[in-house]
Design an enzyme around this catalytic site. Structure first.
Site, PDB file in Angstrom:
ATOM      1  N   LYS A   1      10.544 -14.962 -42.361  1.00  0.00           N
ATOM      2  CA  LYS A   1      11.063 -13.904 -43.229  1.00  0.00           C
ATOM      3  C   LYS A   1      10.399 -12.572 -42.978  1.00  0.00           C
ATOM      4  O   LYS A   1      11.002 -11.531 -43.205  1.00  0.00           O
ATOM      5  CB  LYS A   1      10.943 -14.320 -44.699  1.00  0.00           C
ATOM      6  CG  LYS A   1      11.889 -15.450 -45.046  1.00  0.00           C
ATOM      7  CD  LYS A   1      12.322 -15.377 -46.485  1.00  0.00           C
ATOM      8  CE  LYS A   1      13.455 -16.351 -46.759  1.00  0.00           C
ATOM      9  NZ  LYS A   1      13.741 -16.509 -48.181  1.00  0.00           N
TER      10      LYS A   1
ATOM     11  N   LYS B   1      18.797 -24.621 -39.083  1.00  0.00           N
ATOM     12  CA  LYS B   1      19.267 -25.061 -40.400  1.00  0.00           C
ATOM     13  C   LYS B   1      20.364 -24.148 -40.938  1.00  0.00           C
ATOM     14  O   LYS B   1      20.409 -22.956 -40.598  1.00  0.00           O
ATOM     15  CB  LYS B   1      18.101 -25.164 -41.389  1.00  0.00           C
ATOM     16  CG  LYS B   1      17.533 -23.845 -41.848  1.00  0.00           C
ATOM     17  CD  LYS B   1      16.595 -24.030 -43.046  1.00  0.00           C
ATOM     18  CE  LYS B   1      16.088 -22.658 -43.484  1.00  0.00           C
ATOM     19  NZ  LYS B   1      15.294 -22.658 -44.692  1.00  0.00           N
TER      20      LYS B   1
ATOM     21  N   LYS C   1      21.571 -18.808 -45.424  1.00  0.00           N
ATOM     22  CA  LYS C   1      22.230 -17.542 -45.750  1.00  0.00           C
ATOM     23  C   LYS C   1      21.694 -16.419 -44.888  1.00  0.00           C
ATOM     24  O   LYS C   1      22.422 -15.534 -44.459  1.00  0.00           O
ATOM     25  CB  LYS C   1      21.955 -17.178 -47.223  1.00  0.00           C
ATOM     26  CG  LYS C   1      22.597 -18.110 -48.218  1.00  0.00           C
ATOM     27  CD  LYS C   1      22.151 -17.819 -49.651  1.00  0.00           C
ATOM     28  CE  LYS C   1      21.019 -18.729 -50.079  1.00  0.00           C
ATOM     29  NZ  LYS C   1      20.858 -18.887 -51.533  1.00  0.00           N
TER      30      LYS C   1
END
Ligand code: AMP
Ligand code: TRP
Length: 336
Positions: free
Chosen positions: A112, A198, A201
């Site tokens: 992130k 995976k 979003k």
């Protein structure tokens, strides 16, 4: 009667719920409600760790709450994290029981932080680094025994256990329960566009299939799923085909699963048929939830009030823990 075990889990209000969230976590949340004392949070403080828009955050929070209820989560077990500010108080205390080095090794932070950097001109918030400490507070504040999450949360759960252990050691009492992770049968659903990563979003539109999507789009996304790219070693199932089988299993289609699996073993499986069956199963699940959501939206105000009342109720438990923690850690503690 023995007290029922405590279950706690949470989800970030960052937009749609996808089939990875549902099959990896939320489906389990619903099932566990019969057996355990369950609390589920929508963690809006967590969603501030990445670049975001304030109005959108509040909208997403309510949206995801309605989605969760439509999927079968009981409104009385739901809370909004920012309506229980004790989480942030415990978060601070836990900051002092968590190793800085361990935080920098979190894979979610690594992923992130590079996303945040590219989205907002190099900015990475300190909140993104300390995020798993707040997660530990979410879990430990309710003395959760079990935490139903997907595989990607394993490292964060380990950190929560470490914080609990360090705290207990420091205060000389087994105060916090060491929480255990609970996986669903399909704890990792992959992207149909790139089955080596995976479903998520943050990876972009084609990497997730929203549960509340239109029928056409669900079918289209499954139809265009990557199956065999030709680079899988002989005798092994390709990640794309494996992922479609996982989806079928998660959707509870055991008969179709066994039947198509048999065809696969016998070398007669047509991928188009596998895709058709998966699409049918996902659309079936989606339609039930879409209908339920429509009904909920006709009494929006009432549902919102129910969630606010549940949050206030759940807050009382959090306050009790914080009172006891202050007592144990030597902080000033006005009894109220
Ligand atoms: P998030 O959307 O990252 O807040 O995740 C909410 C829950 O869904 C967490 O328990 C995750 O572990 C789970 N989850 C997210 N993506 C997947 C996936 N692709 N497969 C299985 N579980 C997932
Ligand atoms: N970190 C989790 C995720 O990204 C969300 C989360 C926050 C959570 N607090 C939690 C999950 C507490 C379980 C328990 O999905």
């Amino acid at each position: 009667m023995e007290k029922r075990k405590q279950v706690l889990s949470a989800i970030q209000p960052t937009g749609d719920l996808h089939f990875g969230n549902y099959f990896g976590a939320v489906q389990n949340w619903v099932r566990l409600q019969d057996q355990y004392d369950c609390i589920y949070g929508v963690v809006d403080y967590h969603a501030m760790t990445m670049p975001y828009k304030p109005r959108k955050l509040r909208e997403n929070t309510w949206e995801i709450l309605f989605n969760l209820i439509a999927m079968g989560v009981q409104p009385g077990s739901l809370f909004i994290q920012s309506l229980v500010p004790e989480h942030t108080e415990l978060n601070w205390i836990f900051n002092c029981f968590c190793s800085y080095g361990q935080l920098t090794r979190m894979t979610q932070f690594k992923d992130k932080s590079s996303q945040s950097e590219s989205k907002s001109g190099g900015f990475i918030s300190a909140g993104l680094l300390s995020y798993p400490i707040l997660q530990a507070a979410d879990i430990l504040i309710y003395r959760a025994d079990y935490v139903p999450v997907g595989k990607d949360q394993a490292q964060h759960l380990e950190l929560s256990r470490n914080i609990a252990q360090r705290f207990n050691h420091q205060v000389g009492k087994e105060y916090f329960v060491l929480p255990e992770v609970l996986y669903s049968e399909t704890p990792k659903i992959n992207s149909t566009a790139d089955p080596t990563r995976k479903m998520s979003k943050s990876a972009g539109d084609k990497h997730y299939i929203s549960v509340f999507e239109s029928e056409q789009r669900i079918r289209k996304q499954i139809r265009s799923a990557v199956t065999d790219t030709g680079d899988t070693p002989a005798g092994e199932m390709s990640p794309g085909v494996n992922n479609l089988f996982q989806l079928l299993k998660a959707a509870g289609q055991t008969e179709a699963y066994d039947h198509l699996r048999g065809q696969y073993e016998g070398g007669t499986l047509k991928y188009s048929e596998l895709k058709e069956t998966v699409a049918e199963a996902l659309v079936g699940i989606s339609q039930v939830f879409v209908e339920k959501k429509k009904e909920l939206l006709t009494r929006k105000k009432e549902v919102k009030n129910e969630i606010k009342a549940a949050s206030a109720d759940i807050r009382k438990r959090a306050q009790q823990t914080v009172r006891e923690v202050k007592e144990l850690t030597g902080l000033a503690n006005v009894k109220f």
